[in-house]
Motif scaffolding. Structure first.
Motif, short mmCIF file in Angstrom:
data_model
loop_
_atom_site.label_atom_id
_atom_site.label_comp_id
_atom_site.label_asym_id
_atom_site.label_seq_id
_atom_site.Cartn_x
_atom_site.Cartn_y
_atom_site.Cartn_z
N LYS A 1 -5.12 3.23 4.63
CA LYS A 1 -5.85 3.02 3.36
C LYS A 1 -5.18 1.94 2.52
N LYS A 2 -3.85 1.97 2.47
CA LYS A 2 -3.12 0.95 1.70
C LYS A 2 -3.36 -0.44 2.28
N LEU B 1 -6.92 -1.61 1.43
CA LEU B 1 -7.00 -2.06 0.03
C LEU B 1 -6.31 -3.41 -0.16
N GLU B 2 -5.21 -3.63 0.55
CA GLU B 2 -4.52 -4.92 0.46
C GLU B 2 -5.42 -6.03 1.03
N PHE C 1 -8.65 -5.92 1.22
CA PHE C 1 -9.78 -6.03 0.29
C PHE C 1 -9.43 -6.95 -0.88
N ARG C 2 -8.25 -6.79 -1.43
CA ARG C 2 -7.84 -7.63 -2.57
C ARG C 2 -7.75 -9.10 -2.16
N ARG D 1 -16.72 -7.43 0.06
CA ARG D 1 -15.72 -7.76 -0.96
C ARG D 1 -16.29 -7.61 -2.37
N GLU E 1 -13.46 -1.84 -6.62
CA GLU E 1 -12.25 -1.29 -5.99
C GLU E 1 -12.11 0.21 -6.21
N LYS E 2 -12.47 0.69 -7.37
CA LYS E 2 -12.39 2.13 -7.65
C LYS E 2 -13.31 2.90 -6.71
N LEU F 1 -14.33 1.87 -3.77
CA LEU F 1 -13.76 1.76 -2.43
C LEU F 1 -12.65 2.80 -2.24
N ARG F 2 -11.81 2.96 -3.23
CA ARG F 2 -10.73 3.97 -3.13
C ARG F 2 -11.32 5.36 -2.92
#
Length: 110
Positions: free
Chosen positions: A5-6, A9-10, A12-13, A95, A99-100, A102-103
Motif C-alpha cells: 500500500k505504501k 501511494l508513493e 500514485f504521488r 492519477r 488520495e484520501k 485511494l487510501r
C-alpha cells in the motif's frame, strides 16, 4: 500488504506530479515499485500484486463510487474524479482519483 500500500501511494504521488510521456513515467515508477506493469495514455498505472485481491464492495460504494467496467477490468469503480479497477492480481489506478479515497479503497482490499 501494508508495505505494498505504501509503494502504491508513493507511485500514485509520482504519477500525479508527472507531465511525462507514458513510457517515461513507467520507467520512473518501475524504479520505485517494480510491480508496476503498465502506464496508460491517461497516465493511469497498473500494478501486478502477488495474489488475487477481493474488494469490500459495500465499503467502496459508500465512498461514492459507481461500479463500471473499464476494459479489460470487470470490476472498476469510478469516483467524482478518477477511477480504480481490480481484476485478479491487477490493480489499475487513475492519477485523478483523490488520495484520501485511494487510501480508503486500498483499505477495502483483502
Amino acid at each position: 500488504m501494508e508495505e505494498v500500500k505504501k509503494k502504491i501511494l508513493e507511485a500514485f504521488r509520482i504519477a500525479r506530479e508527472s507531465n511525462e510521456k507514458p513510457w517515461e513515467l513507467q520507467d520512473k515508477l518501475k524504479k520505485v515499485f517494480p510491480s508496476v506493469v503498465a502506464v496508460g495514455d491517461d497516465l493511469s498505472f497498473t500494478v501486478k500484486l502477488e495474489k488475487d485481491v477481493t474488494v469490500d464492495e459495500e465499503k467502496v460504494l459508500s465512498l461514492g463510487a459507481k461500479k463500471v467496467k473499464i476494459y479489460p477490468f470487470k470490476n472498476a469503480y469510478r469516483f467524482e474524479k478518477g477511477f480504480v479497477a481490480v481484476e485478479g492480481k491487477f490493480l489499475r489506478i487513475s492519477r485523478d482519483v483523490d488520495e484520501k479515497i485511494l487510501r480508503e479503497f486500498l483499505d477495502a482490499l483483502s
